[in-house]
Design a protein around this motif. Structure first.
Motif, PDB file in Angstrom:
ATOM      1  N   GLU A  18       0.849  -1.185   0.000  1.00 32.86           N
ATOM      2  CA  GLU A  18       0.000   0.000   0.000  1.00 32.86           C
ATOM      3  C   GLU A  18       0.888   1.239   0.000  1.00 32.86           C
ATOM      4  N   SER A  45      -2.143   8.073  -4.820  1.00 30.84           N
ATOM      5  CA  SER A  45      -1.554   8.126  -6.153  1.00 30.84           C
ATOM      6  C   SER A  45      -1.782   9.500  -6.766  1.00 30.84           C
ATOM      7  N   GLU A  61      -2.299   4.729 -12.735  1.00 32.17           N
ATOM      8  CA  GLU A  61      -1.289   3.723 -12.442  1.00 32.17           C
ATOM      9  C   GLU A  61      -0.578   3.288 -13.727  1.00 32.17           C
ATOM     10  N   SER A  68      -2.076  -3.100 -10.408  1.00 29.15           N
ATOM     11  CA  SER A  68      -2.356  -2.127  -9.361  1.00 29.15           C
ATOM     12  C   SER A  68      -3.825  -1.738  -9.454  1.00 29.15           C
ATOM     13  N   GLY A  69      -4.460  -1.595  -8.323  1.00 25.68           N
ATOM     14  CA  GLY A  69      -5.863  -1.202  -8.309  1.00 25.68           C
ATOM     15  C   GLY A  69      -6.334  -0.926  -6.896  1.00 25.68           C
ATOM     16  N   GLU A  70      -7.259  -0.010  -6.789  1.00 20.37           N
ATOM     17  CA  GLU A  70      -7.832   0.392  -5.500  1.00 20.37           C
ATOM     18  C   GLU A  70      -6.749   0.821  -4.514  1.00 20.37           C
ATOM     19  N   GLY A  71      -5.734   1.493  -5.044  1.00 21.23           N
ATOM     20  CA  GLY A  71      -4.680   2.024  -4.190  1.00 21.23           C
ATOM     21  C   GLY A  71      -3.673   1.006  -3.704  1.00 21.23           C
ATOM     22  N   HIS A 122      -0.011  -5.192  -6.461  1.00 17.84           N
ATOM     23  CA  HIS A 122       0.015  -6.644  -6.279  1.00 17.84           C
ATOM     24  C   HIS A 122       1.268  -7.212  -6.956  1.00 17.84           C
TER      25      HIS A 122
END
Length: 257
Positions: A80, A85, A89, A115-118, A121
């Protein structure tokens, strides 16, 4: 997640990347010895939720992105960012990641998934380097160092990092041997000068156009020199902590400077 003392500690544990390729930057952080995990199980790495992480992309000049470890999910892990951001992304390719997993620091390359929802991965790394963190964190530094060897040679180098117990430095010659004793005089910009006897602890060949040799030295200090070294260290460490905190705040503030 707000900045913490761990974030500052991890930043001070890492050397300055400069323009080094990531494959050379990784071993630079583990010159003092390391243990290798091959195909590790997540539980073997000892990473807890909230511990600080910094990742570096292959882009030249990338000074790292501060994150926090969130959790393992099967064969992947989530980081995280320490702040929001600033835009859309982008693909991270295969960044170099450092994690503070007390009492150790970990370093490894990991495949980015998405990357997603802040959150970022990543795949579980296949090879991880680990070493114990120093009790006295070395601070990255730019300064000159003068060395006088027993045979009368005078050598000039560039400081890389520093603590009250030792330092590392760049030289343009493969001329000093591990175990050799030298008289060193070095200046910490805006803090002062220290002169002491030092022992060469290690020597590494690196890729650098001017200074291709990195040496590690241990100081042999008198009581007065120890007080002086500690004063210089605290002076420089306070400056580095201020830079780390201000840089992180500016990076994630959303402002343009």
């Amino acid at each position: 997640m707000p900045l913490s003392e761990d974030d500052t500690e991890l930043a001070l544990l890492l050397p300055s990347r400069g323009n080094l390729p990531l494959v050379e930057f990784l071993p630079l952080a583990f010159l003092s010895g390391s243990h290798e995990f091959l195909l590790p199980n997540p539980e073997d790495l000892g990473v807890a939720e909230g511990q600080s992480a910094i990742f570096y992309t292959p882009d030249s000049g990338d000074n790292g992105t501060l994150c926090h470890f969130l959790r393992w999910e099967g064969r992947e892990f989530l980081l995280e960012p320490a702040g929001p951001s600033l835009g859309e992304e982008t693909q991270l390719r295969k960044p170099l990641i450092f994690l503070l997993a007390r009492p150790r620091i970990l370093g490894f390359f990991a495949d980015w998934k998405y990357s997603g929802e802040g959150l970022h991965h990543f795949e579980l790394p296949t090879r991880v380097l680990a070493r114990n963190a120093r009790k006295q964190r070395r601070v990255p530094i730019e300064g000159n160092i003068l060395m006088r060897a027993k045979n009368g040679r005078t050598l000039y180098g560039k400081l890389h990092d520093f603590s009250p117990g030792g330092a590392s430095m760049f030289l343009d010659q493969d001329i000093l041997e591990p175990g050799e004793m030298v008289l060193v005089e070095f200046e910490i910009p805006e803090c002062g000068i220290c002169e002491t006897v030092a022992t060469i602890a290690r020597r590494e060949r690196i890729t650098h156009p001017i200074y291709p040799y990195l040496y590690g030295i241990y100081f042999q200090l008198t009581e007065a020199q120890q007080r002086k070294a500690e004063h210089l260290y605290l002076c420089k460490k306070a400056e580095q902590i201020k830079k780390v905190v201000n840089s992180a705040r500016d990076r994630f503030s959303g402002k343009t400077f």
